[in-house]
Each structure stands twice: as structure tokens, then as C-alpha cells.
Design a protein around this motif. Structure first.
Motif, short mmCIF file in Angstrom:
data_model
loop_
_atom_site.label_atom_id
_atom_site.label_comp_id
_atom_site.label_asym_id
_atom_site.label_seq_id
_atom_site.Cartn_x
_atom_site.Cartn_y
_atom_site.Cartn_z
N MET A 1 103.48 56.22 107.40
CA MET A 1 102.30 57.02 107.16
C MET A 1 101.15 56.48 108.01
N PRO A 2 101.06 56.98 109.22
CA PRO A 2 100.05 56.44 110.14
C PRO A 2 98.63 56.95 109.89
N PHE A 3 98.46 57.94 109.05
CA PHE A 3 97.14 58.51 108.81
C PHE A 3 96.61 58.09 107.44
N TRP A 4 95.32 58.20 107.25
CA TRP A 4 94.71 57.89 105.96
C TRP A 4 93.41 58.68 105.84
N TYR A 5 92.91 58.77 104.62
CA TYR A 5 91.61 59.38 104.41
C TYR A 5 90.92 58.73 103.22
N PHE A 6 89.59 58.83 103.25
CA PHE A 6 88.80 58.30 102.14
C PHE A 6 88.86 59.26 100.96
N PHE A 7 89.06 58.72 99.79
CA PHE A 7 88.95 59.45 98.52
C PHE A 7 87.56 59.13 98.01
N ALA A 8 86.64 60.09 98.11
CA ALA A 8 85.23 59.85 97.81
C ALA A 8 84.79 60.62 96.56
N VAL A 9 83.72 60.16 95.94
CA VAL A 9 83.14 60.87 94.80
C VAL A 9 82.58 62.19 95.32
N PRO A 10 83.09 63.32 94.84
CA PRO A 10 82.63 64.62 95.35
C PRO A 10 81.31 65.04 94.73
N LYS A 11 80.71 66.07 95.32
CA LYS A 11 79.56 66.70 94.68
C LYS A 11 80.04 67.26 93.34
N LEU A 12 79.28 66.97 92.29
CA LEU A 12 79.71 67.38 90.95
C LEU A 12 79.27 68.80 90.63
N PRO A 13 79.97 69.47 89.71
CA PRO A 13 79.54 70.80 89.29
C PRO A 13 78.12 70.74 88.71
N PRO A 14 77.33 71.80 88.89
CA PRO A 14 75.94 71.79 88.43
C PRO A 14 75.77 71.46 86.95
N GLU A 15 76.72 71.86 86.12
CA GLU A 15 76.57 71.63 84.68
C GLU A 15 76.69 70.17 84.28
N VAL A 16 77.17 69.30 85.20
CA VAL A 16 77.28 67.87 84.90
C VAL A 16 76.66 66.96 85.96
N SER A 17 76.06 67.57 86.98
CA SER A 17 75.43 66.73 88.02
C SER A 17 74.14 66.13 87.46
N HIS A 18 73.80 64.96 87.96
CA HIS A 18 72.59 64.26 87.51
C HIS A 18 71.70 64.01 88.71
N GLN A 19 70.40 64.02 88.48
CA GLN A 19 69.44 63.85 89.57
C GLN A 19 69.58 62.51 90.29
N SER A 20 70.15 61.52 89.65
CA SER A 20 70.32 60.20 90.28
C SER A 20 71.41 60.20 91.35
N ASN A 21 72.32 61.18 91.30
CA ASN A 21 73.48 61.25 92.20
C ASN A 21 74.31 59.98 92.16
N VAL A 22 74.43 59.39 90.97
CA VAL A 22 75.21 58.17 90.78
C VAL A 22 76.16 58.38 89.60
N VAL A 23 77.36 57.83 89.74
CA VAL A 23 78.34 57.82 88.64
C VAL A 23 78.81 56.39 88.45
N GLU A 24 79.42 56.14 87.30
CA GLU A 24 80.00 54.83 87.02
C GLU A 24 81.51 54.95 87.03
N VAL A 25 82.18 54.02 87.69
CA VAL A 25 83.64 53.98 87.67
C VAL A 25 84.07 53.41 86.32
N ARG A 26 84.76 54.21 85.53
CA ARG A 26 85.26 53.73 84.23
C ARG A 26 86.58 53.00 84.39
N LYS A 27 87.53 53.66 85.09
CA LYS A 27 88.82 53.00 85.35
C LYS A 27 89.63 53.80 86.36
N TYR A 28 90.43 53.07 87.12
CA TYR A 28 91.40 53.71 88.00
C TYR A 28 92.65 54.01 87.18
N LEU A 29 93.19 55.20 87.36
CA LEU A 29 94.37 55.64 86.61
C LEU A 29 95.66 55.38 87.38
N ALA A 30 95.54 55.11 88.67
CA ALA A 30 96.70 54.83 89.51
C ALA A 30 96.50 53.45 90.16
#
Length: 115
Positions: A1-30
Motif C-alpha cells: 500500500m504505497p499511498f496514504w491519506y490523513f484522516f482529519a476531523v471534518p466540518k461538523l453538521p450545523p446542529e452540533v458545530s461549536h463556535q470554538s471549532n474544537v473537539v475532544e478525542v474521547r477514544k480511538y475505536l480501531a
């Protein structure tokens, strides 16, 4: 697998987005080295409004996770690297999908009464 990509925090839906544009990592599931498929839940994040699960939109291997539990991360910042064959990288669509798993608060309505 010679290719890779960043898994980034996406823009959140308006109903849950916050003005700070910050989230907290609770846990990795994988774990690093795990196979990833479309829809595989990879990480749980949280902000003031909700708890959300971020899911992969492509196939590959979870190569690297960047943050410890409880770390604050900005929207758009990478939180993992996924190794993938070129044809399995989700070009032309978001690399991450968001599932709202728990609403903590209801956002106030944006409409105002006119007098």
C-alpha cells in the motif's frame, strides 16, 4: 500500500458545530494496524453539543493515530493516517463521515421574533 491519506476531523453538521471549532478525542475505536473499510468507526469525539463517531469513507490500514484520549483538536486537523491503495482512497467525497451518537444539548433556535 504505497499511498496514504490523513484522516482529519471534518466540518461538523450545523446542529452540533461549536463556535470554538474544537473537539475532544474521547477514544480511538480501531488500533494501529487494523484493517479499515467504508463505514468502519475509527474515533469518538466530543464537543459542547454532542458525542460523535467518525467513520472511514475508504479502505486501507490504520497506520498511525496522533492523539491521546482527552486531547483537544481543531476542525480540519489530522487525527490519523490511513494507508491505502490508490483506487481505495475516497477521491471526490469526504474522507470521513460523522455519526452523532449522543446529543448532550439542544442548540437554541436561530430565528427571532420580530416586533
Amino acid at each position: 500500500m504505497p499511498f496514504w491519506y490523513f484522516f482529519a476531523v471534518p466540518k461538523l453538521p450545523p446542529e452540533v458545530s461549536h463556535q470554538s471549532n474544537v473537539v475532544e478525542v474521547r477514544k480511538y475505536l480501531a488500533s494501529e494496524g487494523s484493517a479499515v473499510d467504508v463505514g468502519t468507526p475509527l474515533v469518538v469525539i466530543e464537543n459542547y453539543w454532542a458525542v460523535m463517531t467518525l467513520k472511514a469513507n475508504g479502505k486501507g490500514i490504520l497506520r498511525k493515530t496522533f492523539f491521546e484520549r482527552g486531547t483537544s483538536v481543531k476542525i480540519g486537523d489530522p487525527i490519523a493516517i490511513i494507508g491505502s491503495d490508490g483506487e481505495n482512497i475516497p477521491y471526490g467525497k469526504g474522507l470521513v463521515s460523522v455519526e452523532i451518537t449522543q446529543r448532550k444539548r439542544q442548540k437554541p433556535s436561530a430565528t427571532r421574533e420580530s416586533s
